[in-house]
Design a protein around this motif. Structure first.
Motif, PDB file in Angstrom:
ATOM      1  N   SER A 144      39.619  46.424  34.229  1.00 46.68           N
ATOM      2  CA  SER A 144      40.421  45.533  35.055  1.00 46.68           C
ATOM      3  C   SER A 144      40.242  45.828  36.539  1.00 46.68           C
ATOM      4  O   SER A 144      40.031  44.922  37.341  1.00 46.68           O
ATOM      5  N   VAL A 145      40.296  47.113  36.894  1.00 47.83           N
ATOM      6  CA  VAL A 145      40.270  47.475  38.315  1.00 47.83           C
ATOM      7  C   VAL A 145      38.862  47.322  38.912  1.00 47.83           C
ATOM      8  O   VAL A 145      38.698  46.808  40.012  1.00 47.83           O
ATOM      9  N   ALA A 146      37.837  47.769  38.175  1.00 44.78           N
ATOM     10  CA  ALA A 146      36.487  47.764  38.755  1.00 44.78           C
ATOM     11  C   ALA A 146      35.719  46.483  38.462  1.00 44.78           C
ATOM     12  O   ALA A 146      34.995  45.982  39.305  1.00 44.78           O
ATOM     13  N   PHE A 147      35.865  45.953  37.254  1.00 45.10           N
ATOM     14  CA  PHE A 147      35.086  44.751  36.925  1.00 45.10           C
ATOM     15  C   PHE A 147      35.928  43.479  36.904  1.00 45.10           C
ATOM     16  O   PHE A 147      35.401  42.382  36.720  1.00 45.10           O
ATOM     17  N   GLY A 148      37.230  43.643  37.038  1.00 46.43           N
ATOM     18  CA  GLY A 148      38.092  42.461  37.081  1.00 46.43           C
ATOM     19  C   GLY A 148      38.154  41.706  35.766  1.00 46.43           C
ATOM     20  O   GLY A 148      38.346  40.499  35.762  1.00 46.43           O
ATOM     21  N   ILE A 149      37.980  42.406  34.657  1.00 43.99           N
ATOM     22  CA  ILE A 149      38.086  41.690  33.379  1.00 43.99           C
ATOM     23  C   ILE A 149      39.132  42.361  32.477  1.00 43.99           C
ATOM     24  O   ILE A 149      39.350  43.561  32.559  1.00 43.99           O
ATOM     25  N   ARG A 186      41.547  38.070  42.812  1.00 42.09           N
ATOM     26  CA  ARG A 186      42.366  39.049  42.097  1.00 42.09           C
ATOM     27  C   ARG A 186      42.431  40.304  42.929  1.00 42.09           C
ATOM     28  O   ARG A 186      41.579  40.547  43.758  1.00 42.09           O
ATOM     29  N   ASN A 187      43.479  41.082  42.652  1.00 37.05           N
ATOM     30  CA  ASN A 187      43.638  42.284  43.436  1.00 37.05           C
ATOM     31  C   ASN A 187      42.856  43.432  42.814  1.00 37.05           C
ATOM     32  O   ASN A 187      43.430  44.297  42.154  1.00 37.05           O
ATOM     33  N   ASP A 188      41.562  43.443  42.975  1.00 40.95           N
ATOM     34  CA  ASP A 188      40.785  44.486  42.312  1.00 40.95           C
ATOM     35  C   ASP A 188      39.549  44.839  43.134  1.00 40.95           C
ATOM     36  O   ASP A 188      39.333  44.311  44.225  1.00 40.95           O
ATOM     37  N   PHE A 189      38.757  45.712  42.576  1.00 33.68           N
ATOM     38  CA  PHE A 189      37.611  46.244  43.311  1.00 33.68           C
ATOM     39  C   PHE A 189      36.511  45.190  43.519  1.00 33.68           C
ATOM     40  O   PHE A 189      35.823  45.191  44.533  1.00 33.68           O
ATOM     41  N   VAL A 190      36.368  44.293  42.561  1.00 38.38           N
ATOM     42  CA  VAL A 190      35.367  43.222  42.711  1.00 38.38           C
ATOM     43  C   VAL A 190      35.703  42.418  43.961  1.00 38.38           C
ATOM     44  O   VAL A 190      34.829  42.087  44.774  1.00 38.38           O
TER      45      VAL A 190
END
Ligand code: HEM
Length: 443
Positions: free
Chosen positions: A122-127, A201-205
């Motif tokens: 979720s955090v790194a790949f947004g899935i 989205r609020n993530d690394f991607v």
């Protein structure tokens, strides 16, 4: 004896690691980038290794990406993953109860690996991988494959630890072809989907997409000074998170749960702190978890006693003299810094086999040199995600303790046997624990 081994031998005899204040400025990461294999996700030829002299790549992750408030928002997705984790523990719990009422035991290694996979997915790949609930098994299979302890894994680990030249010589990209293709496709699909559908989205991607946009607006000369962020380099970067954030996190939580199950007085103190903060903040919020000092000390002690990292590898950027000796480390020498040994030195951490979170009270910390405790490394290459990882682990432990009481069961190895085939401490028979529901009146 190779240069690297010689250097390791001489540092290991020195209790005060010869890093001192110049750690931040005079030591480089020795693994260089090899264009030929770039961006082979598998061997970590990501932006991390872009320029060992400059330090972190200008387009790589920044510590600020993991500092508050972005950290707070990134963690927003973690409680959701925690929800799945509780579901999974409950599922296993009810299954074991159904099949054998006398054995209310759960093996945590697999569940925790699923949890950390979901968080990084979720955090790194947004899935949303949902592996805890038995969702996207492709992602989980990749993590299992990555940490499969086979001959190639051990050889790869050993060789790149001995000399960076092996990163260049070994055809990792070909060996791990499927894995490389999987992650490249995953990143490119995610980025394309977001661009097409204007999804944020609020993530690394998202951070990397923003950095790429900023980069596009820079002058050509400016851009030429570092590697361009494109789908491939973004995949390599996210992959590094995948490698760095799975096993380490899962095992550290597992060891902490094991120690809590063995020490009921400590477990009671931990539960009291969780209750107090949940009462103060209303639920298991970011602020509640941040304020849990004992839980943090438990995580830090788990990282000391069972440090996932045994050595750090560095190469001096200039000749460095080891204090109080006539040994000078030449810049051509690769140095192993024995962090495990320092964290098990009885003169620094008395009775090192005893699990004692109070070694990390503010007063206790003042009695030691800061470089005696390096589970996240130090200097320009230290773990960018330290704060994130600590919060992720605290949240998981607090959430589990809030719902369950842990004890040793018949399948538990009271004295955990560590798997000799693994490069970081991993229990040979998993983390078997007896789990009971905590009465709601206790909270
Ligand atoms: C128990 C948890 C963790 C431990 C003990 C740990 C430990 C470390 C250590 C020791 C290093 C430095 C290696 C060196 O000096 O050569 C490192 C680097 C790194 N870690 Fe972690 N880590 C953890 C969790 C994570 C997580 C969850 C992520 C990602 C979300 C992450 C991302 C990274 C990255 C990207 C680097 C490379 C930094 C750079 O060189 O630029 N780590 N980690």
């Amino acid at each position: 004896m190779t240069n690297a081994l010689r250097a390791a031998a001489c540092t290991s005899t020195s209790r005060n690691l010869p890093l001192e204040t110049r750690f931040c400025t005079s030591w480089n990461h020795p693994i260089g980038l090899n264009e030929r294999f770039y961006p082979t996700c598998v061997q970590g030829c990501s932006l991390k290794f872009q320029n060992p002299v400059i330090g972190r790549s200008p387009t790589g992750p920044r510590q600020s990406d993991f500092a508050e408030p972005p950290l707070q928002t990134k963690l927003g997705t973690v409680p959701e993953r925690n929800g799945n984790l509780f579901f999974c523990v409950r599922f296993q719990f009810s299954r074991t109860v159904r099949f054998n009422p006398s054995l209310l035991q759960v093996e945590f290694k697999d569940i925790l690996l699923r949890y950390s996979t979901d968080v990084i997915g979720s955090v790194a790949f947004g899935i949303d991988c949902n592996t805890v609930k038995g969702g996207n098994d492709d992602f989980l299979n990749m993590s299992r494959e990555l940490f499969r302890r086979n001959f190639i894994f051990l050889l790869r680990f050993f060789l790149i630890s001995v000399h960076p030249v092996f990163v260049k010589l070994l055809p990792f990209k070909r060996i791990f072809k499927d894995m490389t293709e999987f992650f490249l496709k995953l990143m490119s699909d995610t980025v394309n989907y977001r661009e097409k559908n204007k999804v944020e989205r609020n993530d690394f991607v998202q951070i990397m997409m923003q950095l790429r946009e900023e980069d596009r607006n820079r002058s050509t000369l400016d851009r030429a000074s570092h590697v361009e962020l494109n789908n491939d380099t973004m995949a390599a970067q996210a992959f590094l998170f995948f490698v760095a954030g799975l096993d380490n996190v899962a095992n550290t939580i597992g060891f902490a749960l094991h120690e809590l199950a063995m020490n009921h007085a400590l477990q009671r103190r931990a539960v009291a702190e969780i209750q107090e903060n949940i009462r103060k903040h209303g639920s298991l919020t970011y602020d509640a978890v941040r304020d849990m000092e004992l839980i943090e000390r438990i995580v830090r002690e788990s990282l000391r006693k069972y440090s996932p990292v045994g050595i750090l590898t560095r190469q001096p950027s200039e000749p460095i003299k080891i204090p109080d000796s006539d040994v000078v480390i030449d810049p051509s020498v690769m140095v192993w810094i024995p962090v495990w040994q320092a964290m098990h030195d009885p003169d620094i951490f008395p009775e090192p086999e005893r699990f004692d979170p109070d070694r990390f009270t503010e007063e206790a910390k003042k009695t030691r040199h800061q470089y005696n405790y390096l589970p996240f490394g130090e200097g320009p290459r230290f773990c960018v995600a330290e704060r994130f990882a600590i919060l992720e682990m605290k949240l998981c432990i607090a959430g589990l303790l809030q719902q369950h009481a842990f004890d040793a069961g018949s399948k538990t190895d009271v004295k955990l046997k560590l798997d000799p085939k693994t490069s970081s401490p991993t229990p040979q028979n998993g983390f078997w624990l007896q789990v009971t529901d905590r009465p709601t009146s206790a909270l």
